[in-house]
Scaffold this motif. Structure first.
Motif, PDB file in Angstrom:
ATOM      1  N   TYR A 222       0.965  -1.274   0.207  1.00 34.79           N
ATOM      2  CA  TYR A 222      -0.112   0.150  -0.635  1.00 34.79           C
ATOM      3  C   TYR A 222       0.771   0.947  -0.085  1.00 34.79           C
ATOM      4  O   TYR A 222       0.597   2.084  -1.017  1.00 34.79           O
ATOM      5  CB  TYR A 222      -0.648   0.152   1.507  1.00 34.79           C
ATOM      6  CG  TYR A 222      -2.356  -0.419   0.934  1.00 34.79           C
ATOM      7  CD1 TYR A 222      -3.690  -0.101   0.396  1.00 34.79           C
ATOM      8  CD2 TYR A 222      -2.189  -1.846   1.856  1.00 34.79           C
ATOM      9  CE1 TYR A 222      -4.551  -1.737  -0.273  1.00 34.79           C
ATOM     10  CE2 TYR A 222      -3.370  -2.740   1.632  1.00 34.79           C
ATOM     11  CZ  TYR A 222      -4.080  -2.620   0.972  1.00 34.79           C
ATOM     12  OH  TYR A 222      -5.533  -3.665   0.798  1.00 34.79           O
TER      13      TYR A 222
ATOM     14  N   CYS B  89      -4.687   5.550  -4.083  1.00 35.01           N
ATOM     15  CA  CYS B  89      -4.387   4.361  -2.987  1.00 35.01           C
ATOM     16  C   CYS B  89      -4.175   5.923  -2.062  1.00 35.01           C
ATOM     17  O   CYS B  89      -2.686   6.262  -0.741  1.00 35.01           O
ATOM     18  CB  CYS B  89      -3.685   3.582  -2.487  1.00 35.01           C
ATOM     19  SG  CYS B  89      -3.112   2.904  -1.320  1.00 35.01           S
TER      20      CYS B  89
ATOM     21  N   GLY C  74      -4.262   4.123   5.068  1.00 34.65           N
ATOM     22  CA  GLY C  74      -5.792   4.062   5.686  1.00 34.65           C
ATOM     23  C   GLY C  74      -7.086   4.605   5.809  1.00 34.65           C
ATOM     24  O   GLY C  74      -6.267   6.303   5.290  1.00 34.65           O
ATOM     25  N   ILE C 123     -14.525  -0.957  -1.552  1.00 33.09           N
ATOM     26  CA  ILE C 123     -13.556  -1.316  -1.496  1.00 33.09           C
ATOM     27  C   ILE C 123     -13.025  -2.872  -1.629  1.00 33.09           C
ATOM     28  O   ILE C 123     -13.024  -3.645  -1.588  1.00 33.09           O
ATOM     29  CB  ILE C 123     -12.736  -0.976  -0.056  1.00 33.09           C
ATOM     30  CG1 ILE C 123     -12.999   0.370  -0.029  1.00 33.09           C
ATOM     31  CG2 ILE C 123     -11.492  -1.433  -0.026  1.00 33.09           C
ATOM     32  CD1 ILE C 123     -12.965   0.446   2.165  1.00 33.09           C
ATOM     33  N   PRO C 131      -7.382   1.721   2.123  1.00 30.97           N
ATOM     34  CA  PRO C 131      -8.310   0.352   3.035  1.00 30.97           C
ATOM     35  C   PRO C 131      -8.662   1.015   3.945  1.00 30.97           C
ATOM     36  O   PRO C 131      -8.246   2.889   4.807  1.00 30.97           O
ATOM     37  CB  PRO C 131      -6.768  -0.297   3.457  1.00 30.97           C
ATOM     38  CG  PRO C 131      -5.898   0.183   3.017  1.00 30.97           C
ATOM     39  CD  PRO C 131      -6.057   1.325   2.316  1.00 30.97           C
ATOM     40  N   HIS C 133      -9.453   1.468   7.474  1.00 28.71           N
ATOM     41  CA  HIS C 133      -8.795   0.718   9.601  1.00 28.71           C
ATOM     42  C   HIS C 133      -9.785   1.143  10.336  1.00 28.71           C
ATOM     43  O   HIS C 133      -9.324   0.477  11.456  1.00 28.71           O
ATOM     44  CB  HIS C 133      -7.659   1.688   8.842  1.00 28.71           C
ATOM     45  CG  HIS C 133      -6.392   1.257   8.237  1.00 28.71           C
ATOM     46  ND1 HIS C 133      -5.566   1.861   8.214  1.00 28.71           N
ATOM     47  CD2 HIS C 133      -6.794   0.075   7.449  1.00 28.71           C
ATOM     48  CE1 HIS C 133      -4.378   0.654   7.120  1.00 28.71           C
ATOM     49  NE2 HIS C 133      -5.359   0.151   7.096  1.00 28.71           N
ATOM     50  N   HIS C 162     -13.960  -6.785  10.441  1.00 31.53           N
ATOM     51  CA  HIS C 162     -13.909  -6.276   8.995  1.00 31.53           C
ATOM     52  C   HIS C 162     -12.078  -5.673   9.504  1.00 31.53           C
ATOM     53  O   HIS C 162     -11.102  -5.569   9.282  1.00 31.53           O
ATOM     54  CB  HIS C 162     -14.398  -4.806   8.508  1.00 31.53           C
ATOM     55  CG  HIS C 162     -14.999  -5.957   7.611  1.00 31.53           C
ATOM     56  ND1 HIS C 162     -16.742  -5.982   8.353  1.00 31.53           N
ATOM     57  CD2 HIS C 162     -15.362  -6.370   6.485  1.00 31.53           C
ATOM     58  CE1 HIS C 162     -17.343  -5.961   6.916  1.00 31.53           C
ATOM     59  NE2 HIS C 162     -16.369  -6.484   6.366  1.00 31.53           N
TER      60      HIS C 162
END
Lengths: 331, 331, 331, 331
Positions: A222, B89, C74, C123, C131, C133, C162
């Motif tokens: 990432y 990202c 994140g 996502i 992503p 978090h 998750h």
């Protein structure tokens, strides 16, 4: 006859071949076959499980590796003359979001438990000071010196004792490894992450981040994307790395570079600031002597007022190395 | 027969040739002759002074360009489906140190003065809200649509009125330019910075950041180094870009890609979600139809439940394009 | 007669008294007796172990709490109208180093498992997307609505499923808690961190970050210092918080504020955009009506074209509330 | 009898009075009458136009001020022992987004043109090194030494010559100003920004960022909000600052503190590591002597193995100072 930098070296023929071969249709963004092969290649090389990701530069490799160990409010213990401190324009501050480099002393730009210990001993005031989160060393060091197994173990020990990550900047890891006898395992010791250099050793534009804590690989994937270092045609980077590993080209190149440096060192023995171990020499020389050498066609870098830096590489002509050795001896 | 992505396209022979030719000794870190040529090349191309720097990816190009316009506490107005919002990202958040993307609406992922104006109209509460510092558009847009001169001028106007920087993500700038008739000046309008794409158009791993405000170049050179995007052998990146500009290969490649897409579009006319302008098609298709096409050997990307994305590139076989056109027509 | 904001409320006498009492010599930087008492106070309040740190503002509290859950690459799922998205000038982007807010829908600015689920379902593209978090909710929401135990449990469940952190912005936690019957445990649910509001509820300049994962406390202490939020005379902040907790002043104040709002709501029942639960009312009103109210001496905030926001606080005169209720009813 | 820290000092009665008086309804977030008065107050004090914003801590003040001068890829020249380097847990790295502190030498933690010049002379390698963007000094220095007008002018000169911003950390600006005779203008010199201390001088939790480049004020207002340092009840911070400025309480307090230190210095003349100028003394003392003093009831800070730090403040009892002086003399 250039002894300026191994960054100026040509690309190795096997690297070219591998890149050409990679120019076949495959899926983008490191989902290609070559990129997916990297983990296994490096796991075999180091004899322990690791994850490997390509990036274009050593700076990116160093910073992404460190990001697995260092929180934004933490610090990285490194040598006062480490590349991450001196030559990366504050890249660790960028990638680590303001984390700080905590500078240690050590002969020849090598860290020692004592130097690291002094930094740690100075961190006493709780939240008012940046806490150490990692140690970063350069193998070989900025002065071309190699950490042997015992030295690596000693730093591993102090890192473990204080709960610190342990990173190795391996821009010239190949040269260090060649010097130590060729075992990647020995040259790496029990580090947590390695920036595996390729560009200075016959590559074009690929380095590898090696993570021995493979659980960190996802995070780095990432972070790499976010840093703009995931190339859509990453297969050309993986191809470079794999070409180097095949038939131990990486070691062969490093040995050739080290040998060329040894030739030069023979002619400069009494001028060496540090013993020659890899492909870098630091040679005491005054201004008139520098001019004299340059007039004979030798190119090199003025390190400071007292010495010059001479760098050989995989393609350095050994005849040129002998010429330089003689020229220095004759000064 | 792959219509998956132009990122999967091969590298153009002229690019290979130029890279090979660049494999001669030169100085590192963009002090080489090729890298130093870039400013002049792009100044000639655009007919106004600019500075040009290479990086490996479009993400890096976009973010470095935006960093010249956007402070950490500011925002970038972009389309809700812009690449910088959807596919990088969070790279802008990283490079711009927490700056925010302010999302605007617009048909076909194109911004309009109206869409931009609505975002601006919503910023009313002083320091409690992120202020807009720049507008970023994609030429061509994420749905393959091209901004014409009038549309660019309208956005320029609203940017100037509000003191905002104006950036263009040109990952497929070549295709947009080809569609508009081939004038780089027309396709760029009066933007302040451009991410000039090369990788999708026959390059390997080089894009260019073009800065029309040349006073910002020094800052970007520092930021690039700091991001690990200054390659020691940057001559191989410059070589790719220059090879593309020579003899207008970049336009020739883009025209070929666009033409291949036009062929496919002919067979899918009643299914097109947006008119075909460049080398991307968005084609309505249900699951059974997708399966049928794949069984005939066609590869492509499932955009969403309602449509697929078909992408051609400089090397797409026009026969394959005709086959796909017929296959779609026959569904 | 101000109904503009609970931020404009006076400081409670008990808070003043406690601050005065704190003006005795003690050691600086939260090593004082009051600051060291906070963990135990909140552990008692919530019936489970927690660590508590003071900061001056809710923005700092929110961001420091989120930093325990969210890495720089994140994202935080929050409501499209959450305070952290709308009103903090991008503070999460600053404190989380570029992390992104991932916006969910939900009636009355409340998150639901469905709204969160839709964000998560989008996502899908690996490293190309930020992503999630953490999830952050506001108790009570930006529209004054309270999450009950079942709603909190449902979000806890999706967070756990998750692997997401769960944060609660409790700028008006006291009001929510009062509405729910007074149990802090019920009002907090099984969150991981809470921003415990005090300023809007009779405090002066102190909020508390409550960490139920106490292992994160050390990190937050460093981050707080680094953000300039460790005050040398932090005893004055701790004093405010402790004064509020003593004899349940915090609940008493919140009940008084809620009761005042209920009085107003009685006169505006058919105009309420959302049911009145705490000390905020959103009341449909046209421009002429607003002018009429203002001419009668009432102050309030124009939320948007369709409604105004009326806020009561611990010291709101209930007679004033009745006057406002009658005035609205008479419109 | 505490000589530990001026951070442990009580709040001045006039500050209390002003805070009480501020507890009347007003609008939030520094739109109140007191906060709006600050610019004029400081413009009068310094005799040149400036903007003033309150924050809770000196760390926040320093970092917000520096953010007006230093880009993320730049550096701040400061003394190796400056507070921003030693005691703020990397806060500049956080607020300046990875910018670096460039450490200079100088006697008594004071910068000199020579020390600054050496740092600048070492920045020679273009984009590989962090460029200097600002100079930051502490008035008075970490060792209690004051820059006089000539010294300030000399640093101003080198800053201007190199295009650097000039910041002053004035945590003890009042004490320095008192030492220099009471002219704020003299004590500030021609700096670009000042962190004006109040907390150590009888305040509770307010410092001021003073910007002599008033065009930067808007940016700082955004950055302050984004850092969570805009307090909704900011009127209580403005009240503290204004109370200090009224009737020159700030100078009166500083004079009292300095005078108390002078009393102590009289008894420790031959032990002073640096001459006493303000309210801090660094006094050579061995372990046994420290114990002896502590047994007599004196509290202080062990600076290092060779000396202790003694700090007086506005409320230090001059009798206690005499007692300490005698006790030291009797050691």
């Amino acid at each position: 006859m250039q002894f300026l930098s191994d960054n100026a070296a040509p690309v190795h023929p096997r690297v070219w071949d591998a890149m050409r071969a990679a120019d076949a249709p495959d899926t983008p963004y490191d989902t290609d076959a070559l990129s997916r092969e990297l983990d296994a290649r490096f796991t075999a090389l180091f004899g322990r499980e690791c994850a490997a990701l390509t990036v274009a530069t050593g700076t990116a490799a160093n910073c992404l590796a460190l990001a697995t160990m260092v929180q934004p409010h933490g610090g990285v213990i490194c040598h006062r003359e480490a590349h991450i401190e001196m030559d990366e324009c504050g890249a660790p501050g960028f990638y680590l979001h303001g984390a700080k480099l905590l500078l240690a002393e050590g002969e020849g730009a090598k860290l020692t438990p004592d130097g690291v210990g002094k930094v740690l001993a100075g961190i006493t005031r709780g939240v008012h000071q940046v806490p150490a989160h990692a140690i970063s060393i350069t193998q070989a060091s900025e002065y071309g010196l190699v950490y042997d197994a015992g030295e690596l173990a000693a730093i591993r020990s102090i890192a473990s004792e204080h709960g610190l990550g342990f990173h190795m900047d391996g821009a010239r890891f190949a040269n260090a490894c060649a010097y130590l006898g060729g075992s990647a395992t020995d040259a790496a010791g029990e580090i947590d992450a390695l920036s595996f250099g390729c560009v200075k050793n016959g590559g074009m534009g690929a380095e590898a981040v090696i993570l021995f804590d493979t659980e960190k690989a996802e995070m780095v994937r990432y972070r790499r994307k976010r840093a703009g270092h995931l190339q859509s045609k990453g297969r050309f980077l993986a191809a470079q790395i794999i070409a180097m590993l095949e038939d131990d080209i990486w070691l062969e190149n490093a040995r050739a570079a080290n040998a060329a440096a040894a030739i030069v060192a023979d002619g400069a023995a009494d001028r060496l600031v540090y013993p020659q171990q890899i492909n870098e020499l630091f040679v005491s020389m005054d201004a008139a002597e520098r001019t004299a050498l340059r007039e004979q066609g030798f190119g090199f870098y003025d390190w400071d007022d007292s010495c010059v830096r001479l760098v050989t590489h995989w393609a350095t002509d050994h005849d040129d190395a002998h010429k330089l050795a003689r020229a220095i001896a004759a000064l």
